[in-house]
Design a protein around this motif. Sequence first.
Motif, short mmCIF file in Angstrom:
data_model
loop_
_atom_site.label_atom_id
_atom_site.label_comp_id
_atom_site.label_asym_id
_atom_site.label_seq_id
_atom_site.Cartn_x
_atom_site.Cartn_y
_atom_site.Cartn_z
N THR A 88 0.98 27.88 -10.32
CA THR A 88 -0.38 27.38 -10.17
C THR A 88 -0.42 25.94 -10.66
O THR A 88 0.51 25.47 -11.32
N ALA A 89 -1.51 25.24 -10.34
CA ALA A 89 -1.66 23.84 -10.77
C ALA A 89 -3.13 23.55 -11.05
O ALA A 89 -4.02 24.16 -10.46
N VAL A 90 -3.35 22.61 -11.95
CA VAL A 90 -4.69 22.12 -12.27
C VAL A 90 -4.70 20.62 -12.04
O VAL A 90 -3.83 19.91 -12.55
N ARG A 91 -5.67 20.15 -11.29
CA ARG A 91 -5.83 18.71 -11.01
C ARG A 91 -6.93 18.16 -11.90
O ARG A 91 -8.03 18.71 -11.97
N ILE A 92 -6.63 17.05 -12.59
CA ILE A 92 -7.60 16.36 -13.43
C ILE A 92 -7.85 15.00 -12.80
O ILE A 92 -7.00 14.12 -12.89
N ASP A 93 -8.99 14.86 -12.14
CA ASP A 93 -9.33 13.59 -11.51
C ASP A 93 -9.98 12.66 -12.52
O ASP A 93 -10.91 13.07 -13.24
N ASP A 94 -9.51 11.41 -12.57
CA ASP A 94 -10.07 10.43 -13.49
C ASP A 94 -11.59 10.32 -13.33
O ASP A 94 -12.32 10.28 -14.31
N GLU A 95 -12.04 10.30 -12.10
CA GLU A 95 -13.47 10.11 -11.82
C GLU A 95 -14.29 11.30 -12.34
O GLU A 95 -15.33 11.11 -12.97
N GLU A 96 -13.82 12.51 -12.11
CA GLU A 96 -14.55 13.70 -12.55
C GLU A 96 -14.60 13.80 -14.08
O GLU A 96 -15.58 14.28 -14.64
N TRP A 97 -13.52 13.41 -14.74
CA TRP A 97 -13.46 13.49 -16.19
C TRP A 97 -13.90 12.18 -16.85
O TRP A 97 -13.79 12.01 -18.06
N ASN A 98 -14.36 11.22 -16.05
CA ASN A 98 -14.83 9.91 -16.55
C ASN A 98 -13.77 9.18 -17.37
O ASN A 98 -14.06 8.62 -18.43
N LEU A 99 -12.55 9.18 -16.87
CA LEU A 99 -11.47 8.47 -17.54
C LEU A 99 -11.33 7.10 -16.89
O LEU A 99 -11.38 6.97 -15.68
#
Length: 100
Positions: A88-99
């Motif tokens: 499995t994988a988890v994607r962390i988008d900069d925009e969604e996490w406000n990075l």
Amino acid sequence: MAMETYRLEVRESDASGIDADVYGADDLIEESTRISYEDFDLDVPEEREESPVESREITADVTTIDLQVQRDDGGFTVRLLGDRDELTAVRIDDEEWNLG
């Protein structure tokens, strides 16, 4: 081997980075990694109401597990591998996490 259930949990830790933990059926951490925002020159807004959390559960018959983290222009991907195959994988988008 028997089928085992694993939970990949990815969450922001004290606004300085991201923790990724793999929990086994007994809720003990079996694999863990940390991503420091400082290592990637990322800033996090100081006023975050709630730290983001992503979680995935997978059942697999594997002998080894491994966590891998990749960075691209728009975020991170945390992959849980079992016997070298992606479970499995988890994607962390900069925009969604406000990075930024």
